[in-house]
Design a protein around this motif. Sequence first.
Motif, PDB file in Angstrom:
ATOM      1  N   CYS A 296       0.811  -1.228   0.000  1.00 44.59           N
ATOM      2  CA  CYS A 296       0.000   0.000   0.000  1.00 44.59           C
ATOM      3  C   CYS A 296       0.839   1.270   0.000  1.00 44.59           C
ATOM      4  CB  CYS A 296      -0.927  -0.006   1.220  1.00 44.59           C
ATOM      5  SG  CYS A 296      -2.144  -1.338   1.195  1.00 44.59           S
ATOM      6  N   ALA A 297       2.140   1.143   0.092  1.00 45.46           N
ATOM      7  CA  ALA A 297       3.028   2.300   0.220  1.00 45.46           C
ATOM      8  C   ALA A 297       2.990   3.197  -1.015  1.00 45.46           C
ATOM      9  CB  ALA A 297       4.462   1.837   0.467  1.00 45.46           C
ATOM     10  N   GLY A 298       2.942   4.485  -0.770  1.00 41.60           N
ATOM     11  CA  GLY A 298       3.077   5.467  -1.832  1.00 41.60           C
ATOM     12  C   GLY A 298       1.875   5.639  -2.738  1.00 41.60           C
ATOM     13  N   LEU A 299       0.779   4.979  -2.454  1.00 44.76           N
ATOM     14  CA  LEU A 299      -0.391   5.092  -3.332  1.00 44.76           C
ATOM     15  C   LEU A 299      -1.299   6.231  -2.893  1.00 44.76           C
ATOM     16  CD1 LEU A 299      -1.344   1.341  -3.860  1.00 44.76           C
ATOM     17  CD2 LEU A 299      -0.108   2.875  -5.417  1.00 44.76           C
ATOM     18  N   ASP A 300      -1.899   6.888  -3.871  1.00 44.32           N
ATOM     19  CA  ASP A 300      -2.877   7.935  -3.599  1.00 44.32           C
ATOM     20  C   ASP A 300      -4.266   7.299  -3.497  1.00 44.32           C
ATOM     21  OD1 ASP A 300      -3.571   7.313  -6.234  1.00 44.32           O
ATOM     22  OD2 ASP A 300      -2.905   9.239  -7.045  1.00 44.32           O
ATOM     23  N   ALA A 301      -5.292   8.128  -3.407  1.00 47.32           N
ATOM     24  CA  ALA A 301      -6.664   7.628  -3.260  1.00 47.32           C
ATOM     25  C   ALA A 301      -7.072   6.751  -4.437  1.00 47.32           C
ATOM     26  CB  ALA A 301      -7.637   8.792  -3.095  1.00 47.32           C
ATOM     27  N   ALA A 302      -6.685   7.134  -5.652  1.00 48.06           N
ATOM     28  CA  ALA A 302      -7.037   6.326  -6.825  1.00 48.06           C
ATOM     29  C   ALA A 302      -6.373   4.959  -6.745  1.00 48.06           C
ATOM     30  CB  ALA A 302      -6.630   7.044  -8.110  1.00 48.06           C
ATOM     31  N   GLY A 303      -5.115   4.925  -6.338  1.00 47.29           N
ATOM     32  CA  GLY A 303      -4.417   3.653  -6.215  1.00 47.29           C
ATOM     33  C   GLY A 303      -5.017   2.771  -5.140  1.00 47.29           C
ATOM     34  N   LEU A 304      -5.348   3.360  -3.989  1.00 48.32           N
ATOM     35  CA  LEU A 304      -5.953   2.576  -2.909  1.00 48.32           C
ATOM     36  C   LEU A 304      -7.388   2.177  -3.227  1.00 48.32           C
ATOM     37  CD1 LEU A 304      -4.592   4.344   0.302  1.00 48.32           C
ATOM     38  CD2 LEU A 304      -3.869   2.154  -0.679  1.00 48.32           C
ATOM     39  N   GLY A 305      -8.012   2.858  -4.171  1.00 42.96           N
ATOM     40  CA  GLY A 305      -9.390   2.549  -4.539  1.00 42.96           C
ATOM     41  C   GLY A 305      -9.531   1.707  -5.788  1.00 42.96           C
ATOM     42  N   ALA A 306      -8.435   1.333  -6.413  1.00 42.28           N
ATOM     43  CA  ALA A 306      -8.487   0.554  -7.657  1.00 42.28           C
ATOM     44  C   ALA A 306      -9.022  -0.854  -7.408  1.00 42.28           C
ATOM     45  CB  ALA A 306      -7.091   0.477  -8.283  1.00 42.28           C
ATOM     46  N   THR A 307      -9.760  -1.353  -8.384  1.00 50.05           N
ATOM     47  CA  THR A 307     -10.270  -2.726  -8.345  1.00 50.05           C
ATOM     48  C   THR A 307      -9.789  -3.452  -9.595  1.00 50.05           C
ATOM     49  OG1 THR A 307     -12.317  -2.132  -9.496  1.00 50.05           O
ATOM     50  CG2 THR A 307     -12.360  -2.038  -7.084  1.00 50.05           C
ATOM     51  N   ILE A 308      -9.926  -4.770  -9.577  1.00 45.17           N
ATOM     52  CA  ILE A 308      -9.601  -5.562 -10.763  1.00 45.17           C
ATOM     53  C   ILE A 308     -10.709  -6.558 -11.022  1.00 45.17           C
ATOM     54  CG2 ILE A 308      -7.096  -5.331 -10.653  1.00 45.17           C
ATOM     55  CD1 ILE A 308      -6.938  -8.010  -9.273  1.00 45.17           C
ATOM     56  N   ALA A 309     -10.912  -6.836 -12.285  1.00 47.35           N
ATOM     57  CA  ALA A 309     -11.915  -7.816 -12.736  1.00 47.35           C
ATOM     58  C   ALA A 309     -13.263  -7.524 -12.100  1.00 47.35           C
ATOM     59  CB  ALA A 309     -11.420  -9.218 -12.461  1.00 47.35           C
TER      60      ALA A 309
ATOM     61  N   LEU B 227      -7.200  -1.927  -2.109  1.00 48.81           N
ATOM     62  CA  LEU B 227      -6.156  -1.870  -1.095  1.00 48.81           C
ATOM     63  C   LEU B 227      -6.592  -1.008   0.088  1.00 48.81           C
ATOM     64  CD1 LEU B 227      -3.062  -1.620  -3.439  1.00 48.81           C
ATOM     65  CD2 LEU B 227      -3.605  -3.512  -1.884  1.00 48.81           C
ATOM     66  N   GLY B 228      -7.330   0.062  -0.182  1.00 45.95           N
ATOM     67  CA  GLY B 228      -7.849   0.894   0.906  1.00 45.95           C
ATOM     68  C   GLY B 228      -8.818   0.108   1.779  1.00 45.95           C
ATOM     69  N   GLY B 229      -9.703  -0.646   1.134  1.00 40.45           N
ATOM     70  CA  GLY B 229     -10.624  -1.499   1.886  1.00 40.45           C
ATOM     71  C   GLY B 229      -9.876  -2.541   2.700  1.00 40.45           C
ATOM     72  N   MET B 230      -8.800  -3.049   2.132  1.00 39.13           N
ATOM     73  CA  MET B 230      -7.980  -4.032   2.832  1.00 39.13           C
ATOM     74  C   MET B 230      -7.346  -3.438   4.085  1.00 39.13           C
ATOM     75  SD  MET B 230      -5.414  -6.522   0.805  1.00 39.13           S
ATOM     76  CE  MET B 230      -6.643  -6.632  -0.493  1.00 39.13           C
ATOM     77  N   LEU B 231      -6.825  -2.205   3.981  1.00 32.92           N
ATOM     78  CA  LEU B 231      -6.259  -1.544   5.154  1.00 32.92           C
ATOM     79  C   LEU B 231      -7.311  -1.392   6.254  1.00 32.92           C
ATOM     80  CD1 LEU B 231      -4.069   1.249   3.512  1.00 32.92           C
ATOM     81  CD2 LEU B 231      -3.229  -0.601   4.984  1.00 32.92           C
ATOM     82  N   LYS B 232      -8.506  -0.958   5.878  1.00 33.67           N
ATOM     83  CA  LYS B 232      -9.552  -0.745   6.875  1.00 33.67           C
ATOM     84  C   LYS B 232     -10.040  -2.076   7.444  1.00 33.67           C
ATOM     85  CE  LYS B 232     -13.246   2.481   7.772  1.00 33.67           C
ATOM     86  NZ  LYS B 232     -14.004   3.598   7.187  1.00 33.67           N
ATOM     87  N   HIS B 233     -10.205  -3.066   6.583  1.00 35.52           N
ATOM     88  CA  HIS B 233     -10.635  -4.388   7.046  1.00 35.52           C
ATOM     89  C   HIS B 233      -9.629  -4.982   8.022  1.00 35.52           C
ATOM     90  CE1 HIS B 233     -12.181  -8.454   7.052  1.00 35.52           C
ATOM     91  NE2 HIS B 233     -11.000  -8.893   6.618  1.00 35.52           N
ATOM     92  N   LEU B 234      -8.342  -4.901   7.687  1.00 38.37           N
ATOM     93  CA  LEU B 234      -7.338  -5.501   8.561  1.00 38.37           C
ATOM     94  C   LEU B 234      -7.151  -4.682   9.843  1.00 38.37           C
ATOM     95  CD1 LEU B 234      -5.028  -6.935   5.830  1.00 38.37           C
ATOM     96  CD2 LEU B 234      -6.303  -8.235   7.555  1.00 38.37           C
ATOM     97  N   ALA B 235      -7.440  -3.402   9.826  1.00 37.66           N
ATOM     98  CA  ALA B 235      -7.475  -2.623  11.071  1.00 37.66           C
ATOM     99  C   ALA B 235      -8.600  -3.162  11.954  1.00 37.66           C
ATOM    100  CB  ALA B 235      -7.689  -1.139  10.774  1.00 37.66           C
TER     101      ALA B 235
ATOM    102  N   THR C  41      -9.519   9.144   3.335  1.00 38.78           N
ATOM    103  CA  THR C  41      -8.309   9.525   2.607  1.00 38.78           C
ATOM    104  C   THR C  41      -7.242   8.441   2.809  1.00 38.78           C
ATOM    105  OG1 THR C  41      -7.289  10.689   4.452  1.00 38.78           O
ATOM    106  CG2 THR C  41      -8.797  11.977   3.026  1.00 38.78           C
ATOM    107  N   PRO C  42      -6.245   8.406   1.921  1.00 38.03           N
ATOM    108  CA  PRO C  42      -5.141   7.463   2.140  1.00 38.03           C
ATOM    109  C   PRO C  42      -4.499   7.645   3.515  1.00 38.03           C
ATOM    110  CG  PRO C  42      -5.027   8.311  -0.090  1.00 38.03           C
ATOM    111  CD  PRO C  42      -6.108   9.097   0.628  1.00 38.03           C
ATOM    112  N   GLU C  43      -4.350   8.883   3.953  1.00 36.99           N
ATOM    113  CA  GLU C  43      -3.742   9.144   5.254  1.00 36.99           C
ATOM    114  C   GLU C  43      -4.597   8.576   6.380  1.00 36.99           C
ATOM    115  OE1 GLU C  43      -4.310  11.542   2.876  1.00 36.99           O
ATOM    116  OE2 GLU C  43      -2.241  11.621   2.162  1.00 36.99           O
ATOM    117  N   GLN C  44      -5.923   8.732   6.278  1.00 38.46           N
ATOM    118  CA  GLN C  44      -6.815   8.187   7.304  1.00 38.46           C
ATOM    119  C   GLN C  44      -6.745   6.657   7.335  1.00 38.46           C
ATOM    120  OE1 GLN C  44     -10.331  10.142   5.732  1.00 38.46           O
ATOM    121  NE2 GLN C  44     -10.538  11.367   7.605  1.00 38.46           N
ATOM    122  N   LEU C  45      -6.722   6.043   6.170  1.00 35.17           N
ATOM    123  CA  LEU C  45      -6.675   4.579   6.105  1.00 35.17           C
ATOM    124  C   LEU C  45      -5.370   4.036   6.675  1.00 35.17           C
ATOM    125  CD1 LEU C  45      -8.232   4.134   2.573  1.00 35.17           C
ATOM    126  CD2 LEU C  45      -9.270   3.461   4.757  1.00 35.17           C
TER     127      LEU C  45
END
Length: 179
Positions: free
Chosen positions: A37-50, A56-64, A104-108
């Motif tokens: 998750c290092a160095g990513l902005d909101a778009a990077g932390l909010g990206a999905t695939i398929a 990744l942002g959801g992952m940070l919050k879930h694992l918190a 925000t990425p900082e909050q997550l």
Amino acid sequence: MTQVDEQGRPEPPLAADETGTLLGFLEYQRATLEWKCAGLDAAGLGATIAASSLTLGGMLKHLAYVEDLWCSRWLHGRDPEPPWDTVDWDADRDWDWHSAAEDTPEQLRALWRDAVARSRPLVTEALADGGLERPARRTWPDGRSPSLRWILVHLIEEYARHNGHADLLRESVDGSTGE
């Protein structure tokens, strides 16, 4: 002396006792998530695939949430703290994943780092109060209680599973690969 790899992750000890091995692998998995998750902005932390809605942002919050749930609520029987104390989990069982898009990425990052920082002394306290066999203060509906050993293995499993997702998500964001 703790060895670190090229990403700055602490290598799990090669010849430690059970507690040292479990904690070593948990710290390695935590550091892997932080690296992904290092160095990513909101778009990077909010990206999905398929077709997946995982981010990744959801992952940070879930694992918190997972850290607080198992190390505070289950292990020590404490009441949920903010932000978990006001969540209507019946209305949205995946609130931690869904609500991350509003942060925000900082909050997550801060939410996850703070949860990890709270978990470490709670685990140390439980180790001093019964070791790996120490039962959690909360119980399953049938009265059984997971041990600290079970909780630590579960945390390692949870991180390892989601770190596999993190590999795919990070590669989709900027092509970064590695474990």
